[in-house]
Design a protein around this motif. Structure first.
Motif, PDB file in Angstrom:
ATOM      1  N   UNK A 144      40.170  27.828  21.863  1.00  0.00           N
ATOM      2  CA  UNK A 144      40.686  28.608  20.981  1.00  0.00           C
ATOM      3  C   UNK A 144      42.489  29.530  21.860  1.00  0.00           C
ATOM      4  N   UNK A 145      42.578  29.290  22.666  1.00  0.00           N
ATOM      5  CA  UNK A 145      43.882  29.318  23.956  1.00  0.00           C
ATOM      6  C   UNK A 145      44.690  29.650  22.775  1.00  0.00           C
ATOM      7  N   UNK A 146      44.825  27.568  23.060  1.00  0.00           N
ATOM      8  CA  UNK A 146      45.333  26.639  22.541  1.00  0.00           C
ATOM      9  C   UNK A 146      45.633  26.586  20.417  1.00  0.00           C
ATOM     10  N   UNK A 147      45.112  27.451  20.061  1.00  0.00           N
ATOM     11  CA  UNK A 147      45.176  27.684  19.046  1.00  0.00           C
ATOM     12  C   UNK A 147      46.514  27.449  18.367  1.00  0.00           C
ATOM     13  N   UNK A 148      47.506  27.411  17.053  1.00  0.00           N
ATOM     14  CA  UNK A 148      48.421  27.233  16.931  1.00  0.00           C
ATOM     15  C   UNK A 148      48.405  27.677  15.400  1.00  0.00           C
ATOM     16  N   UNK A 149      49.004  29.149  14.759  1.00  0.00           N
ATOM     17  CA  UNK A 149      49.395  30.065  13.831  1.00  0.00           C
ATOM     18  C   UNK A 149      50.410  29.569  13.127  1.00  0.00           C
ATOM     19  N   UNK A 150      49.713  29.224  11.721  1.00  0.00           N
ATOM     20  CA  UNK A 150      50.728  29.306  10.981  1.00  0.00           C
ATOM     21  C   UNK A 150      52.324  27.896  10.759  1.00  0.00           C
ATOM     22  N   UNK A 151      52.556  27.574   9.803  1.00  0.00           N
ATOM     23  CA  UNK A 151      53.906  26.308   9.540  1.00  0.00           C
ATOM     24  C   UNK A 151      54.848  26.475  10.661  1.00  0.00           C
ATOM     25  N   UNK A 152      55.007  25.250  10.978  1.00  0.00           N
ATOM     26  CA  UNK A 152      55.574  25.179  12.234  1.00  0.00           C
ATOM     27  C   UNK A 152      55.629  25.751  13.273  1.00  0.00           C
ATOM     28  N   UNK A 153      54.412  26.122  13.963  1.00  0.00           N
ATOM     29  CA  UNK A 153      53.806  27.259  14.988  1.00  0.00           C
ATOM     30  C   UNK A 153      55.048  26.952  16.700  1.00  0.00           C
ATOM     31  N   UNK A 154      55.578  27.862  16.598  1.00  0.00           N
ATOM     32  CA  UNK A 154      56.778  27.527  17.760  1.00  0.00           C
ATOM     33  C   UNK A 154      55.355  27.711  19.239  1.00  0.00           C
ATOM     34  N   UNK A 179      27.336  30.216  41.473  1.00  0.00           N
ATOM     35  CA  UNK A 179      27.753  28.935  41.425  1.00  0.00           C
ATOM     36  C   UNK A 179      28.967  29.295  39.970  1.00  0.00           C
ATOM     37  N   UNK A 180      30.006  28.660  40.412  1.00  0.00           N
ATOM     38  CA  UNK A 180      30.688  28.532  39.254  1.00  0.00           C
ATOM     39  C   UNK A 180      31.464  27.734  38.276  1.00  0.00           C
ATOM     40  N   UNK A 181      31.320  26.706  37.148  1.00  0.00           N
ATOM     41  CA  UNK A 181      31.557  25.231  37.310  1.00  0.00           C
ATOM     42  C   UNK A 181      32.643  25.654  35.536  1.00  0.00           C
ATOM     43  N   UNK A 182      33.803  24.914  35.635  1.00  0.00           N
ATOM     44  CA  UNK A 182      34.590  24.559  34.929  1.00  0.00           C
ATOM     45  C   UNK A 182      34.193  23.584  34.255  1.00  0.00           C
ATOM     46  N   UNK A 183      34.575  24.165  32.195  1.00  0.00           N
ATOM     47  CA  UNK A 183      34.799  23.005  31.874  1.00  0.00           C
ATOM     48  C   UNK A 183      35.796  22.579  31.048  1.00  0.00           C
ATOM     49  N   UNK A 184      36.623  21.394  30.390  1.00  0.00           N
ATOM     50  CA  UNK A 184      37.526  21.639  29.806  1.00  0.00           C
ATOM     51  C   UNK A 184      37.923  21.685  28.637  1.00  0.00           C
ATOM     52  N   UNK A 185      39.095  22.009  27.733  1.00  0.00           N
ATOM     53  CA  UNK A 185      38.877  22.608  26.718  1.00  0.00           C
ATOM     54  C   UNK A 185      37.718  20.099  26.334  1.00  0.00           C
ATOM     55  N   UNK A 186      38.001  20.674  25.101  1.00  0.00           N
ATOM     56  CA  UNK A 186      37.839  19.440  24.961  1.00  0.00           C
ATOM     57  C   UNK A 186      39.370  19.000  23.857  1.00  0.00           C
ATOM     58  N   UNK A 187      39.180  18.171  23.581  1.00  0.00           N
ATOM     59  CA  UNK A 187      40.089  17.455  22.643  1.00  0.00           C
ATOM     60  C   UNK A 187      40.015  17.347  21.021  1.00  0.00           C
ATOM     61  N   UNK A 188      40.857  17.247  20.172  1.00  0.00           N
ATOM     62  CA  UNK A 188      40.486  16.927  18.474  1.00  0.00           C
ATOM     63  C   UNK A 188      40.850  16.225  18.910  1.00  0.00           C
ATOM     64  N   UNK A 189      40.573  15.972  17.150  1.00  0.00           N
ATOM     65  CA  UNK A 189      41.229  14.618  16.442  1.00  0.00           C
ATOM     66  C   UNK A 189      42.518  15.707  15.502  1.00  0.00           C
ATOM     67  N   UNK A 190      43.320  15.170  15.550  1.00  0.00           N
ATOM     68  CA  UNK A 190      44.582  16.111  14.988  1.00  0.00           C
ATOM     69  C   UNK A 190      44.538  15.838  12.782  1.00  0.00           C
ATOM     70  N   UNK A 191      44.220  14.531  12.870  1.00  0.00           N
ATOM     71  CA  UNK A 191      43.867  14.215  11.382  1.00  0.00           C
ATOM     72  C   UNK A 191      42.829  14.745  10.955  1.00  0.00           C
ATOM     73  N   UNK A 192      42.082  14.819  11.160  1.00  0.00           N
ATOM     74  CA  UNK A 192      40.394  15.313  10.516  1.00  0.00           C
ATOM     75  C   UNK A 192      40.964  16.957  11.091  1.00  0.00           C
ATOM     76  N   UNK A 193      41.768  17.791  11.899  1.00  0.00           N
ATOM     77  CA  UNK A 193      42.174  18.939  11.454  1.00  0.00           C
ATOM     78  C   UNK A 193      42.808  19.678  10.097  1.00  0.00           C
ATOM     79  N   UNK A 194      44.028  18.243   9.731  1.00  0.00           N
ATOM     80  CA  UNK A 194      44.691  18.372   9.109  1.00  0.00           C
ATOM     81  C   UNK A 194      44.177  17.929   7.546  1.00  0.00           C
ATOM     82  N   UNK A 202      43.776  28.930   6.575  1.00  0.00           N
ATOM     83  CA  UNK A 202      44.316  29.187   7.266  1.00  0.00           C
ATOM     84  C   UNK A 202      45.819  29.292   8.229  1.00  0.00           C
ATOM     85  N   UNK A 203      46.389  27.837   7.822  1.00  0.00           N
ATOM     86  CA  UNK A 203      47.043  27.729   8.196  1.00  0.00           C
ATOM     87  C   UNK A 203      47.228  27.663   9.863  1.00  0.00           C
TER      88      UNK A 203
END
Length: 271
Positions: A144-154, A179-194, A202-203
């Motif tokens: 969710x950190x990498x979410x971009x909000x709004x049209x043409x989000x900068x 013990x601490x373990x990290x999981x990287x974010x999961x890649x998306x399919x941008x065409x499905x998001x759109x 919610x843009x």
């Protein structure tokens, strides 16, 4: 795209985790989702059964079963899974892992919180640690950190540098965790998001370039890290991502578990 119903919202939305302290919340949950109490219990049981079936499917793979047996977590330990809706999912990697490790006497607590960023979870973090007292933490935050909000989000919702600082602070506060373990974010399919109406209304959008950048930082942390950009591909493989392009399919959740177990046992001696 199928319309969202109370049953589908319930897969990723768990108000009891956020507002369980409110009087009457537990009793109100079925009504909030437009379900009877029996329907509410049935839906949760259905998702739990799917997570259990996914665990059984994984165990049918002899190589995976051998690696799971070699996972260095003794009986009596508590694993806390933290993340966003991908973790909060009732059939998520955390739920599948719970089914896999319960016979060994290992407790897995799903601390995923839908829509949460690293900053939002950081605010709750000391209280969560005190309540759960985990021996292990598996952190799958950042989507969710990498979410971009709004049209043409900068910019992303949380900058890359701030995401990294928040993740490091989570680890610092959790210094007593064994013990601490990290999981990287999961890649998306941008065409499905759109093409997903809820995201369009919610843009909200995601870019794989942002996900890959954050993943690269996570992979540089000193603790073990699981590279889900490699496990899913960029963009994510079609069968591993769900209809909305953001939330993994059940096959995708299984792929997360497989990648996690393989990473933690990658130096396991072969029989």
């Amino acid at each position: 795209m199928k319309p969202m119903t109370g049953k589908t919202w319930l897969q990723h939305t768990h108000l009891d985790k956020l507002y369980g302290y409110l009087p009457g919340m537990a009793d109100a949950l079925p009504t909030i989702f437009g379900l009877s109490r029996d329907e509410y219990v049935e839906v949760i049981a259905e998702y739990d059964a799917r997570a259990g079936e996914a665990a059984e499917t994984l165990l049918a793979d002899e190589e995976f079963a051998a690696r799971l047996a070699a996972l260095p977590v003794p009986a009596g330990r508590t694993i806390l899974a933290i993340g966003d809706s991908i973790t909060d999912d009732l059939q998520s990697w955390a739920e599948i892992l719970r089914h896999l490790l319960r016979p060994r006497g290992v407790r897995v607590v799903n601390g995923g919180l839908s829509a949460h960023t690293t900053a939002m979870l950081l605010r709750r973090w000391p209280a969560t640690l005190a309540a759960v007292r985990p021996d292990w933490v598996i952190c799958a935050l950042g989507g969710n950190d990498v979410t971009r909000i709004g049209p043409e989000a900068a910019k992303p919702q949380v900058s890359l540098s701030e995401s990294v600082a928040n993740l490091r602070e989570l680890r610092r506060i959790g210094g007593a965790v064994e013990t601490w373990v990290w999981l990287t974010p999961v890649p998306v399919r941008e065409e499905r998001v759109s093409a997903t109406p809820a995201f369009g209304f919610s843009q909200v959008g995601w870019r794989n370039t942002d996900i890959v950048a954050l993943a690269g930082e996570v992979l540089g942390f000193p603790e073990p890290a699981v590279d889900l950009t490699a496990a899913f591909g960029v963009p994510a493989r079609s069968d591993l991502q769900g209809e909305d392009g953001v939330h993994p399919s059940l096959d995708g959740q299984m792929a997360i578990v497989r990648a996690l177990v393989e990473r933690l046992t990658e130096h396991r001696p072969r029989a």
